[in-house]
Design an enzyme around this catalytic site. Structure first.
Site, PDB file in Angstrom:
ATOM      1  N   ARG A  84      94.807 -13.466 -47.941  1.00 38.81           N
ATOM      2  CA  ARG A  84      94.140 -13.558 -46.627  1.00 38.81           C
ATOM      3  C   ARG A  84      93.171 -12.391 -46.425  1.00 38.81           C
ATOM      4  O   ARG A  84      92.112 -12.561 -45.820  1.00 38.81           O
ATOM      5  CB  ARG A  84      95.186 -13.629 -45.510  1.00 38.81           C
ATOM      6  CG  ARG A  84      94.590 -14.089 -44.196  1.00 38.81           C
ATOM      7  CD  ARG A  84      95.638 -14.369 -43.159  1.00 38.81           C
ATOM      8  NE  ARG A  84      96.464 -13.214 -42.886  1.00 38.81           N
ATOM      9  CZ  ARG A  84      97.588 -13.244 -42.160  1.00 38.81           C
ATOM     10  NH1 ARG A  84      97.990 -14.382 -41.637  1.00 38.81           N
ATOM     11  NH2 ARG A  84      98.286 -12.147 -41.953  1.00 38.81           N
ATOM     12  N   LYS A 187      91.314 -11.860 -40.229  1.00 38.43           N
ATOM     13  CA  LYS A 187      91.941 -10.763 -39.485  1.00 38.43           C
ATOM     14  C   LYS A 187      90.937  -9.626 -39.273  1.00 38.43           C
ATOM     15  O   LYS A 187      91.120  -8.498 -39.756  1.00 38.43           O
ATOM     16  CB  LYS A 187      93.206 -10.308 -40.236  1.00 38.43           C
ATOM     17  CG  LYS A 187      94.376 -10.109 -39.286  1.00 38.43           C
ATOM     18  CD  LYS A 187      95.684 -10.127 -40.013  1.00 38.43           C
ATOM     19  CE  LYS A 187      96.746  -9.320 -39.317  1.00 38.43           C
ATOM     20  NZ  LYS A 187      97.011  -9.641 -37.926  1.00 38.43           N
ATOM     21  N   GLU A 223      95.949 -19.987 -29.799  1.00 37.89           N
ATOM     22  CA  GLU A 223      97.062 -19.104 -30.152  1.00 37.89           C
ATOM     23  C   GLU A 223      97.120 -17.970 -29.154  1.00 37.89           C
ATOM     24  O   GLU A 223      96.330 -17.901 -28.215  1.00 37.89           O
ATOM     25  CB  GLU A 223      96.932 -18.586 -31.587  1.00 37.89           C
ATOM     26  CG  GLU A 223      95.755 -17.668 -31.836  1.00 37.89           C
ATOM     27  CD  GLU A 223      95.756 -17.053 -33.229  1.00 37.89           C
ATOM     28  OE1 GLU A 223      96.831 -16.881 -33.824  1.00 37.89           O
ATOM     29  OE2 GLU A 223      94.655 -16.713 -33.708  1.00 37.89           O
TER      30      GLU A 223
HETATM   31  N1  PLP Z   1      97.661 -14.798 -35.105  1.00 41.79           N
HETATM   32  C1  PLP Z   1      97.161 -13.567 -34.937  1.00 41.79           C
HETATM   33  C2  PLP Z   1      95.966 -13.418 -34.091  1.00 41.79           C
HETATM   34  C3  PLP Z   1      97.770 -12.475 -35.572  1.00 41.79           C
HETATM   35  O1  PLP Z   1      97.289 -11.242 -35.409  1.00 41.79           O
HETATM   36  C4  PLP Z   1      98.898 -12.675 -36.365  1.00 41.79           C
HETATM   37  C5  PLP Z   1      99.535 -11.561 -37.062  1.00 41.79           C
HETATM   38  O2  PLP Z   1      99.306 -11.293 -38.200  1.00 41.79           O
HETATM   39  C6  PLP Z   1      99.371 -13.975 -36.516  1.00 41.79           C
HETATM   40  C7  PLP Z   1      98.747 -15.005 -35.862  1.00 41.79           C
HETATM   41  C8  PLP Z   1     100.554 -14.248 -37.381  1.00 41.79           C
HETATM   42  O3  PLP Z   1     100.208 -14.191 -38.741  1.00 41.79           O
HETATM   43  P1  PLP Z   1     101.298 -13.813 -39.813  1.00 41.79           P
HETATM   44  O4  PLP Z   1     102.416 -14.738 -39.621  1.00 41.79           O
HETATM   45  O5  PLP Z   1     100.609 -14.015 -41.117  1.00 41.79           O
HETATM   46  O6  PLP Z   1     101.662 -12.404 -39.570  1.00 41.79           O
HETATM   47  C1  COI Z   2     101.190  -8.769 -37.433  1.00 45.04           C
HETATM   48  O1  COI Z   2     101.987  -9.547 -36.940  1.00 45.04           O
HETATM   49  O2  COI Z   2     101.377  -8.236 -38.544  1.00 45.04           O
HETATM   50  C2  COI Z   2      99.939  -8.425 -36.769  1.00 45.04           C
HETATM   51  O3  COI Z   2      99.053  -7.959 -37.429  1.00 45.04           O
HETATM   52  C3  COI Z   2      99.817  -8.570 -35.312  1.00 45.04           C
HETATM   53  C4  COI Z   2      99.429  -7.275 -34.726  1.00 45.04           C
HETATM   54  C5  COI Z   2      98.721  -7.472 -33.471  1.00 45.04           C
HETATM   55  C6  COI Z   2     100.602  -6.367 -34.586  1.00 45.04           C
END
Ligand code: PLP
Ligand code: COI
Length: 346
Positions: A84, A187, A223
Site C-alpha cells: 500500500r 495514505k 469511511e
Molecule cells: N481508513 C483510514 C482513513 C485509515 O487511516 C486507516 C488506517 O490505516 C484505515 C482506514 C484502516 O486501514 P488498515 O486496516 O489497513 O489499518
Molecule cells: C492506523 O490505523 O494505523 C492508522 O494509520 C490510523 C491513524 C489515524 C492512527
C-alpha cells in the site's frame, strides 16, 4: 519471549507516542536507496524547501507487532502495508520503497526496540509507523528526486479512549476528507489534516468521530477519519462500502475473509446508501489502530440510529469478528490464512 521490558504499564496505555531506543532511516539519493541506519535521534535534518513540507509529498503506513501466547513476535500482514505504501508513492509521484527494504526496516527496528513490545496478556501491541517523504529542495511544484523512508515504533493500547465500548458517529454532509478522484484511496498525510475539522466537530458534539459521505452525491457512506466502516445488516450480512475515495483497509480485507471463509457469512462490498442506516443491526469501525471498534449510534441529520442494545454494548457479530481477529494476532487462534509474519528476535 523472555527479555526485559521497559518500565511501562502496558495494560493501561492509550494510543500515544513513547520515546523508544531507535528509529530507522533510509535515504534515496542519486537514484538508489542506501542500506538504512538505526538512530536514537528523535529528529532529522530537513531541507527548508523540501517537497514534503511545502507540497505535501508525504505518505505513511500503520501496522502492529504482537507477542503471541507462545512467545513469538509477529507482525500482522506487513507485506500488505509495503504494497500500500508503494501505491501511495506511485499516486503521489514518490519513489516507492521496495518490499525488501520495508521488511528489513521492520526486522531491524523491532529488534532495536524489543523491550517496548508489550508482553502477551497486556492487550497492547507495538505500533509501527513507516513514513515516506520527499526531501528535494525546490519551489516549483514537481516531484522530489530525493526521499527519506523512516520507520518508528511506539507501544500502544486502544485507539478510542474507552477501548471496546460503543462509539458514536456523526454523519457529515458539508465536510470531505478526500475528493472523488483525489488521494482518498492512498495514505497521503494531507488526508489526515483534512480530517481534523470533522474530528473536531464530532468531539465538540460528543461523538467519537465523523462518518464521511461520498463526495459527489453525499448519498453513500464512505469511511471515518481513521478507519473503514462496517455494518451488519439485520439479516446478518457483513456490508462495507465500495468507494474509490476510501483507504483499502487491510483490517477490513481480513475481516471480510474471516466473515466469508471462516464464519460462512454473506459479505457485500458495495455502495451503501445513508437510507440503509435503519437496516443495520450492528456497526463498527475497523483499522489497524481501531481494530474493530463497535459503533452504537449513528446520527444523520435529525435522526439518531441506535444499534444493538440501544447502542450501549457491542453486538454479537462485531464481538465475534473482534475476538477472531485479535485471537489470530495474539496467537490464540489458528492463523489459517498465513497472516502472521514472525520477527526473529536476536
Ligand atoms: N481508513 C483510514 C482513513 C485509515 O487511516 C486507516 C488506517 O490505516 C484505515 C482506514 C484502516 O486501514 P488498515 O486496516 O489497513 O489499518
Ligand atoms: C492506523 O490505523 O494505523 C492508522 O494509520 C490510523 C491513524 C489515524 C492512527
Amino acid at each position: 519471549m523472555s527479555f526485559k521490558r521497559a518500565d511501562i504499564d502496558f495494560a493501561n496505555i492509550g494510543f500515544q507516542y513513547f520515546k523508544t531506543n531507535a528509529n530507522i532511516r533510509y535515504y534515496f539519493k542519486d537514484g538508489k536507496w542506501d542500506k538504512g541506519t538505526l538512530s536514537s535521534d528523535e529528529t532529522f535534518p530537513m531541507p527548508i524547501a523540501a517537497t514534503c513540507i511545502h507540497y505535501g509529498q508525504a505518505a505513511f503506513e500503520g501496522l502492529k507487532v504482537f507477542e503471541t501466547k507462545d512467545g513469538r513476535i509477529v507482525a500482522f500482514r506487513p507485506e500488505e502495508n509495503a504494497k500500500r505504501l508503494q501505491s501511495s508513492a506511485k499516486k503521489m509521484f514518490m519513489e516507492p520503497v521496495p518490499t525488501e527494504i520495508f521488511m528489513d526496516a521492520l526486522n531491524r527496528v523491532v529488534n532495536a526496540n524489543k523491550e517496548f513490545i508489550p508482553p502477551y496478556g497486556s492487550h497492547a501491541s507495538l505500533y509501527v509507523r513507516p513514513l515516506l517523504i520527499g526531501m528535494t529542495q525546490q519551489v516549483g511544484v514537481k516531484p522530489a528526486k530525493d526521499y527519506m523512508f523512516l520507520m518508528l515504533v511506539t507501544p500502544v493500547g486502544p485507539y478510542f479512549k474507552n477501548g471496546f465500548q460503543t462509539q458514536k458517529m456523526l454523519v457529515v454532509e458539508d465536510l470531505d476528507r478526500a475528493a472523488e478522484f483525489g488521494l482518498g484511496d492512498v495514505k497521503a498525510a494531507g488526508n489526515y489534516a483534512a480530517g481534523l475539522r470533522g474530528h473536531e466537530r464530532a468531539a465538540q458534539q460528543g461523538f467519537t468521530d465523523v462518518l464521511y459521505l461520498d463526495c459527489k452525491n453525499r448519498k453513500y457512506l464512505d469511511e471515518s477519519g481513521p478507519a473503514n466502516f462496517v455494518g451488519i445488516l439485520k439479516d446478518g450480512t457483513y456490508v462495507t462500502p465500495a468507494s474509490h475515495s476510501i483507504l483499502p483497509s487491510i483490517t477490513n480485507m481480513s475481516l471480510r475473509t474471516i466473515a466469508k471463509e471462516d464464519f460462512g457469512w454473506k459479505v457485500e462490498q458495495r455502495p451503501i446508501s445513508v437510507d440503509e442506516l435503519g437496516n443495520f443491526a450492528e456497526a463498527g469501525c475497523c483499522g489497524t489502530a481501531a481494530v474493530v471498534s463497535p459503533v452504537g449510534e449513528i446520527k444523520y441529520r435529525d435522526t439518531t440510529f441506535k444499534l444493538y442494545d440501544d447502542g450501549k454494548s457491542a453486538g454479537p457479530c462485531i464481538k465475534k469478528l473482534y475476538d477472531e481477529l485479535t485471537g489470530i494476532q495474539y496467537g490464540e487462534k489458528a492463523d489459517k490464512h498465513n497472516w502472521l509474519y514472525e520477527i526473529k528476535i536476536d
